[in-house]
Write a protein that holds these residues in place. Structure first.
Motif, short mmCIF file in Angstrom:
data_model
loop_
_atom_site.label_atom_id
_atom_site.label_comp_id
_atom_site.label_asym_id
_atom_site.label_seq_id
_atom_site.Cartn_x
_atom_site.Cartn_y
_atom_site.Cartn_z
N LEU A 125 -34.29 1.37 -40.78
CA LEU A 125 -35.64 0.83 -40.78
C LEU A 125 -35.99 0.50 -39.34
CD1 LEU A 125 -35.60 -1.60 -43.84
CD2 LEU A 125 -35.85 0.88 -43.79
N PRO A 126 -36.86 1.26 -38.70
CA PRO A 126 -37.17 1.01 -37.29
C PRO A 126 -37.66 -0.42 -37.09
CG PRO A 126 -38.13 3.08 -38.03
CD PRO A 126 -37.65 2.37 -39.26
N GLY A 127 -37.29 -0.97 -35.96
CA GLY A 127 -37.70 -2.35 -35.67
C GLY A 127 -37.55 -2.68 -34.20
N PRO A 128 -37.73 -3.93 -33.86
CA PRO A 128 -37.71 -4.34 -32.46
C PRO A 128 -36.38 -4.07 -31.78
CG PRO A 128 -38.62 -6.06 -33.86
CD PRO A 128 -38.01 -5.05 -34.77
N SER A 129 -36.44 -3.81 -30.47
CA SER A 129 -35.26 -3.70 -29.62
C SER A 129 -35.63 -4.22 -28.24
CB SER A 129 -34.80 -2.25 -29.51
OG SER A 129 -33.77 -2.12 -28.54
N ALA A 130 -34.82 -5.15 -27.73
CA ALA A 130 -35.09 -5.71 -26.41
C ALA A 130 -35.03 -4.64 -25.33
CB ALA A 130 -34.10 -6.82 -26.10
N VAL A 131 -34.27 -3.57 -25.58
CA VAL A 131 -34.13 -2.50 -24.59
C VAL A 131 -35.48 -1.85 -24.31
CG1 VAL A 131 -33.06 -0.27 -24.10
CG2 VAL A 131 -31.74 -2.05 -25.26
N THR A 132 -36.14 -1.37 -25.34
CA THR A 132 -37.41 -0.66 -25.14
C THR A 132 -38.56 -1.61 -24.81
OG1 THR A 132 -37.64 -0.64 -27.56
CG2 THR A 132 -36.79 1.34 -26.52
N VAL A 133 -38.51 -2.84 -25.35
CA VAL A 133 -39.56 -3.82 -25.02
C VAL A 133 -39.51 -4.15 -23.53
CG1 VAL A 133 -40.38 -6.17 -25.39
CG2 VAL A 133 -39.64 -4.80 -27.34
N ALA A 134 -38.31 -4.42 -23.01
CA ALA A 134 -38.17 -4.75 -21.59
C ALA A 134 -38.56 -3.57 -20.71
CB ALA A 134 -36.73 -5.18 -21.30
N LEU A 135 -38.18 -2.37 -21.12
CA LEU A 135 -38.54 -1.18 -20.34
C LEU A 135 -40.05 -1.05 -20.25
CD1 LEU A 135 -37.72 1.50 -18.96
CD2 LEU A 135 -37.77 2.55 -21.24
N ALA A 136 -40.73 -1.23 -21.38
CA ALA A 136 -42.19 -1.10 -21.40
C ALA A 136 -42.86 -2.15 -20.52
CB ALA A 136 -42.69 -1.20 -22.83
N PRO A 169 -30.37 8.15 -10.97
CA PRO A 169 -31.81 8.27 -10.75
C PRO A 169 -32.66 7.68 -11.86
CG PRO A 169 -30.92 10.34 -11.55
CD PRO A 169 -29.75 9.42 -11.36
N ARG A 170 -32.08 7.41 -13.03
CA ARG A 170 -32.85 6.87 -14.16
C ARG A 170 -32.99 5.35 -14.05
NH1 ARG A 170 -29.11 9.28 -18.79
NH2 ARG A 170 -27.60 8.48 -17.27
N THR A 171 -34.02 4.81 -14.65
CA THR A 171 -34.18 3.36 -14.75
C THR A 171 -33.01 2.83 -15.59
OG1 THR A 171 -36.58 3.50 -14.59
CG2 THR A 171 -35.67 1.50 -15.59
N VAL A 172 -32.43 1.72 -15.13
CA VAL A 172 -31.24 1.15 -15.78
C VAL A 172 -31.62 -0.15 -16.50
CG1 VAL A 172 -28.93 0.20 -15.42
CG2 VAL A 172 -29.72 2.13 -14.04
N ILE A 173 -31.14 -0.30 -17.73
CA ILE A 173 -31.40 -1.50 -18.51
C ILE A 173 -30.06 -2.11 -18.91
CG2 ILE A 173 -32.54 -2.46 -20.55
CD1 ILE A 173 -34.21 0.17 -20.58
N ALA A 174 -29.95 -3.44 -18.82
CA ALA A 174 -28.71 -4.12 -19.20
C ALA A 174 -29.03 -5.51 -19.71
CB ALA A 174 -27.75 -4.21 -18.01
N PHE A 175 -28.14 -6.03 -20.55
CA PHE A 175 -28.25 -7.41 -21.02
C PHE A 175 -27.39 -8.31 -20.14
CE2 PHE A 175 -28.86 -5.75 -25.64
CZ PHE A 175 -30.21 -5.52 -25.39
N GLU A 176 -27.82 -9.55 -19.95
CA GLU A 176 -27.04 -10.52 -19.20
C GLU A 176 -27.27 -11.92 -19.73
OE1 GLU A 176 -24.52 -11.48 -18.01
OE2 GLU A 176 -24.43 -10.63 -15.98
N ALA A 177 -26.25 -12.76 -19.59
CA ALA A 177 -26.35 -14.16 -20.02
C ALA A 177 -27.10 -14.96 -18.96
CB ALA A 177 -24.95 -14.73 -20.23
N THR A 232 -32.92 -9.70 -20.37
CA THR A 232 -32.77 -8.25 -20.26
C THR A 232 -33.17 -7.86 -18.84
OG1 THR A 232 -33.35 -7.97 -22.60
CG2 THR A 232 -33.37 -6.01 -21.22
N LEU A 233 -32.26 -7.18 -18.16
CA LEU A 233 -32.47 -6.80 -16.77
C LEU A 233 -32.83 -5.31 -16.70
CD1 LEU A 233 -32.21 -7.40 -13.70
CD2 LEU A 233 -29.76 -6.88 -13.93
N VAL A 234 -33.88 -5.00 -15.94
CA VAL A 234 -34.31 -3.61 -15.77
C VAL A 234 -34.32 -3.32 -14.27
CG1 VAL A 234 -36.06 -1.89 -16.33
CG2 VAL A 234 -35.80 -3.91 -17.79
N ILE A 235 -33.67 -2.23 -13.86
CA ILE A 235 -33.53 -1.89 -12.44
C ILE A 235 -34.01 -0.46 -12.21
CG2 ILE A 235 -31.94 -1.70 -10.48
CD1 ILE A 235 -30.03 -3.55 -12.01
N ALA A 236 -34.80 -0.28 -11.19
CA ALA A 236 -35.30 1.06 -10.86
C ALA A 236 -34.15 1.99 -10.51
CB ALA A 236 -36.29 0.99 -9.71
N GLY A 237 -34.32 3.27 -10.80
CA GLY A 237 -33.30 4.26 -10.43
C GLY A 237 -33.28 4.50 -8.94
N ALA A 238 -32.23 5.17 -8.50
CA ALA A 238 -32.07 5.46 -7.07
C ALA A 238 -33.05 6.53 -6.63
CB ALA A 238 -30.64 5.92 -6.80
#
Length: 288
Positions: A125-136, A169-177, A232-238
């Motif tokens: 059942l599709p639903g929320p994800s912090a990964v795609t929300v943060a990326l957007a 080269p891709r945008t990087v997403i990671a979780f952190e405390a 959620t941390l999002v970092i630009a690609g190289a």
């Protein structure tokens, strides 16, 4: 090949099927009608935290009739076999995490793997994800990205992970405390460079949602006094780099040595930071 089919307008939990369901990151109004039906219809609910799942159901006005069992990291392997047996017996099994999508840095992978191996149907059942929300929300390129899960806790492991991302080269997403984000941003500045663009997304969909955008250096300075909430941390690609000549590589290694690094470590740091093979950096430094 297993498949699950049906009229989505009158969807109900299919018997003998494993169903993964995304749950709200914070705002209960993000719950779908299908999630409500799944909570009400399931025979078994495997929950990362049973108390939070029961609270979610109560907030949504859903009366649970399912057997609710705990399904967290340390119990995944044990529970997976139990859940597969329940599926074989014809029970519908719903897997939910505390927030977001199961299996995405949350429990769920092992039972999916076991169900697939057993030839049992699996759906989602599709639903929320912090990964795609943060990326957007990040304002960074979203056409190509990679997800690194949680940043390693130990400094050495964290540094090795970041070194692997220097030329990514891709945008990087990671979780952190929250209590480690300042140290992680400092490490990002050291390994990836302070000018790399990034965004720190905290408390997504919640009352105190905040997205801080800037360079890694700016974000490290902002986080130094402490940050609260789910991060959620999002970092630009190289960016593509030009090839450095021997004199430039030698100067960079010398700078690291002057700063206190051993020659071996300095060569490794420059190689990681420039995307140049270690041997080429070593030869450049020792050329006279």
């Amino acid at each position: 090949m297993n498949s699950v089919r049906g009229d989505l307008g009158a969807w109900r939990m299919p018997p003998g099927t494993l169903v993964l369901a995304g749950t709200p990151l914070g705002n209960r109004e993000d719950s779908s009608d299908r999630l409500r039906r799944a909570l009400a219809d399931a025979d078994v609910i495997a929950a990362e935290d049973t108390r939070r799942t029961k609270r979610l159901a109560a907030d949504l006005g859903v009366t649970l009739t399912a057997r609710v069992v705990s399904y967290y990291d340390h119990r995944e392997a044990e529970r997976a076999s139990e859940l597969v047996e329940a599926l074989r017996a014809g029970s519908s099994v719903l897997v939910v995490s505390d927030a977001g999508m199961p299996t995405v840095s949350d429990p769920g992978y092992r039972v999916v793997d076991a169900a697939v191996d057993a030839g049992l149907p699996v759906t989602c059942l599709p639903g929320p994800s912090a990964v795609t929300v943060a990326l957007a929300l990040s304002g960074l390129p979203s056409d190509r990205f990679c997800f690194e899960g949680f940043v390693p806790r130990k400094p050495g492991e964290r540094a090795r992970m970041l070194a692997q991302l220097v030329a990514e080269p891709r945008t990087v997403i990671a979780f952190e405390a929250p209590h480690r984000i300042a140290a992680t941003l400092e490490a990002c500045v050291e390994v990836l460079g302070g000018e790399r663009r990034a965004a720190v997304c905290r408390e997504l969909t919640k009352t105190y949602e905040e997205v801080k955008r800037g360079t890694l250096a700016e974000l490290a300075e902002w986080a130094a006094d402490g940050v609260r909430g789910e991060i959620t941390l999002v970092i630009a690609g190289a960016q593509p780099r030009r090839e450095l000549d021997a004199e430039e590589l030698r100067a960079l290694v010398a700078k690291e040595v002057d700063a206190g690094s051993s020659k071996k470590d300095a060569v490794a740091l420059v190689a990681a930071a420039t995307g140049t093979p270690k041997r080429a950096v070593f030869d450049a430094f020792h050329a006279r």
